[in-house]
Scaffold this active site. Structure first.
Site, PDB file in Angstrom:
ATOM      1  N   GLY A  54      -6.519  -7.057  -7.550  1.00  0.00           N
ATOM      2  CA  GLY A  54      -6.488  -5.603  -7.522  1.00  0.00           C
ATOM      3  C   GLY A  54      -5.049  -5.129  -7.566  1.00  0.00           C
ATOM      4  O   GLY A  54      -4.122  -5.869  -7.202  1.00  0.00           O
ATOM      5  N   GLN A  59       1.788   0.659  -6.031  1.00  0.00           N
ATOM      6  CA  GLN A  59       2.446  -0.656  -6.062  1.00  0.00           C
ATOM      7  C   GLN A  59       3.368  -0.815  -7.265  1.00  0.00           C
ATOM      8  O   GLN A  59       4.187  -1.738  -7.294  1.00  0.00           O
ATOM      9  CB  GLN A  59       1.402  -1.779  -6.084  1.00  0.00           C
ATOM     10  CG  GLN A  59       0.608  -1.895  -4.791  1.00  0.00           C
ATOM     11  CD  GLN A  59      -0.349  -3.057  -4.852  1.00  0.00           C
ATOM     12  OE1 GLN A  59      -1.466  -2.906  -5.334  1.00  0.00           O
ATOM     13  NE2 GLN A  59       0.088  -4.219  -4.411  1.00  0.00           N
ATOM     14  N   CYS A 116      -1.301  -9.588  -0.202  1.00  0.00           N
ATOM     15  CA  CYS A 116      -1.015  -8.387  -0.987  1.00  0.00           C
ATOM     16  C   CYS A 116       0.151  -8.691  -1.922  1.00  0.00           C
ATOM     17  O   CYS A 116       1.142  -9.294  -1.491  1.00  0.00           O
ATOM     18  CB  CYS A 116      -0.655  -7.233  -0.048  1.00  0.00           C
ATOM     19  SG  CYS A 116      -0.201  -5.722  -0.908  1.00  0.00           S
ATOM     20  N   LEU A 117       0.039  -8.268  -3.167  1.00  0.00           N
ATOM     21  CA  LEU A 117       1.123  -8.502  -4.129  1.00  0.00           C
ATOM     22  C   LEU A 117       2.409  -7.796  -3.714  1.00  0.00           C
ATOM     23  O   LEU A 117       3.485  -8.159  -4.176  1.00  0.00           O
ATOM     24  CB  LEU A 117       0.697  -8.028  -5.527  1.00  0.00           C
ATOM     25  CG  LEU A 117      -0.472  -8.780  -6.169  1.00  0.00           C
ATOM     26  CD1 LEU A 117      -0.876  -8.112  -7.475  1.00  0.00           C
ATOM     27  CD2 LEU A 117      -0.128 -10.255  -6.387  1.00  0.00           C
ATOM     28  N   HIS A 158      -8.864  -2.619   0.597  1.00  0.00           N
ATOM     29  CA  HIS A 158      -7.435  -2.916   0.464  1.00  0.00           C
ATOM     30  C   HIS A 158      -6.780  -1.983  -0.569  1.00  0.00           C
ATOM     31  O   HIS A 158      -5.734  -1.377  -0.296  1.00  0.00           O
ATOM     32  CB  HIS A 158      -7.282  -4.381   0.047  1.00  0.00           C
ATOM     33  CG  HIS A 158      -5.874  -4.840  -0.137  1.00  0.00           C
ATOM     34  ND1 HIS A 158      -5.313  -5.828   0.637  1.00  0.00           N
ATOM     35  CD2 HIS A 158      -4.902  -4.453  -1.012  1.00  0.00           C
ATOM     36  CE1 HIS A 158      -4.054  -6.015   0.259  1.00  0.00           C
ATOM     37  NE2 HIS A 158      -3.788  -5.207  -0.751  1.00  0.00           N
ATOM     38  N   GLU A 159      -7.401  -1.849  -1.744  1.00  0.00           N
ATOM     39  CA  GLU A 159      -6.779  -1.049  -2.820  1.00  0.00           C
ATOM     40  C   GLU A 159      -6.791   0.434  -2.479  1.00  0.00           C
ATOM     41  O   GLU A 159      -5.805   1.141  -2.743  1.00  0.00           O
ATOM     42  CB  GLU A 159      -7.482  -1.309  -4.157  1.00  0.00           C
ATOM     43  CG  GLU A 159      -7.405  -2.745  -4.657  1.00  0.00           C
ATOM     44  CD  GLU A 159      -5.996  -3.328  -4.636  1.00  0.00           C
ATOM     45  OE1 GLU A 159      -5.032  -2.573  -4.859  1.00  0.00           O
ATOM     46  OE2 GLU A 159      -5.866  -4.538  -4.380  1.00  0.00           O
ATOM     47  N   HIS A 162      -4.101   1.420  -0.177  1.00  0.00           N
ATOM     48  CA  HIS A 162      -2.803   1.619  -0.844  1.00  0.00           C
ATOM     49  C   HIS A 162      -2.614   3.078  -1.271  1.00  0.00           C
ATOM     50  O   HIS A 162      -1.494   3.594  -1.247  1.00  0.00           O
ATOM     51  CB  HIS A 162      -2.709   0.751  -2.101  1.00  0.00           C
ATOM     52  CG  HIS A 162      -2.189  -0.636  -1.871  1.00  0.00           C
ATOM     53  ND1 HIS A 162      -0.973  -0.885  -1.304  1.00  0.00           N
ATOM     54  CD2 HIS A 162      -2.732  -1.849  -2.159  1.00  0.00           C
ATOM     55  CE1 HIS A 162      -0.772  -2.200  -1.251  1.00  0.00           C
ATOM     56  NE2 HIS A 162      -1.828  -2.808  -1.748  1.00  0.00           N
TER      57      HIS A 162
HETATM   58 ZN    ZN Z   1      -2.075  -4.859  -1.823  1.00  0.00          ZN
END
Ligand code: ZN
Length: 204
Positions: A54, A59, A116-117, A158-159, A162
């Site tokens: 995701g 991000q 998380c990226l 999670h997304e 963000h």
């Molecule tokens: Zn993330």
């Protein structure tokens, strides 16, 4: 359409302000614009390049309520059937969420390691609701409603977090925070509840 090398966007890392600022809704009239459609394509390529399951627009430094999700079967091939079943993880095809809203439909906490990226190289046990409903538009402006549980529900939480400037760090069990390398080295084969017990994590 061919994908150019510059389709890969820079993924912002924790500490950058864009990750803590609530994103703005996309105006429906702007959705079909070349800019928004190009952004969605670049987000898809950036997510696949990472790779991740995701990616939310904040991000990549864009304060719009847009997220892309895709959990490919190839990402799951190193997990045993037991672990996939434990997580309720199944492949999810690529899709786009515009202006999503999330409602918890089963608040029972599910505790699993999450990463998380934008917090590259780390992971922690993060409780998430067992099931959710998400309402959103897709990239064509069509309404969609998703009712799901398991790992897909975790990705959605999670997304969409963000888009409100929230990270898993805000809800993780802090004593389980570790490098991804140490997770693989020491804990990957251990049931999550056992990791929590050994590391002294207090469930919530
Ligand atoms: Zn993330």
């Amino acid at each position: 359409m061919s994908v150019l090398p510059d389709s890969i966007l820079k993924i912002r890392q924790v500490g950058e302000r864009c990750l803590r600022s609530p994103a703005r809704p996309v105006a429906p009239k702007d959705l079909s614009s070349a800019e928004i459609q190009a952004l969605i394509e670049m987000m898809r390529e950036t997510m696949r390049d990472a790779p991740g399951v995701g990616l939310a627009a904040p991000q990549v430094g864009v304060d719009l309520r847009i997220a892309v999700i895709e959990d490919r079967a190839e990402y799951q091939r190193d997990l045993t059937p037991d672990r996939l079943a434990d997580r309720g993880r199944e492949p999810v095809p690529f899709h786009v969420l515009i202006n999503p809203t999330l409602t918890v439909t089963d608040p029972t906490p599910q505790r699993h390691f999450e990463g998380c990226l934008s917090v590259a190289g780390y992971t922690a046990v993060t409780p998430r609701a067992a099931a959710v409903q998400v309402n959103a538009l897709n990239e064509k402006g069509e309404s969609l409603e998703i009712r799901t549980g398991g790992w897909y529900a975790r990705i959605l939480q999670h997304e969409i977090d963000h888009l409100s400037g929230r990270l898993y760090l805000d809800t993780m069990l802090p004593s389980t925070f570790m490098t991804s390398a140490n997770f693989q080295r020491y804990w990957a084969a251990c049931p999550t509840e056992e990791v929590c017990r050994v590391l002294g994590a207090v469930p919530h």
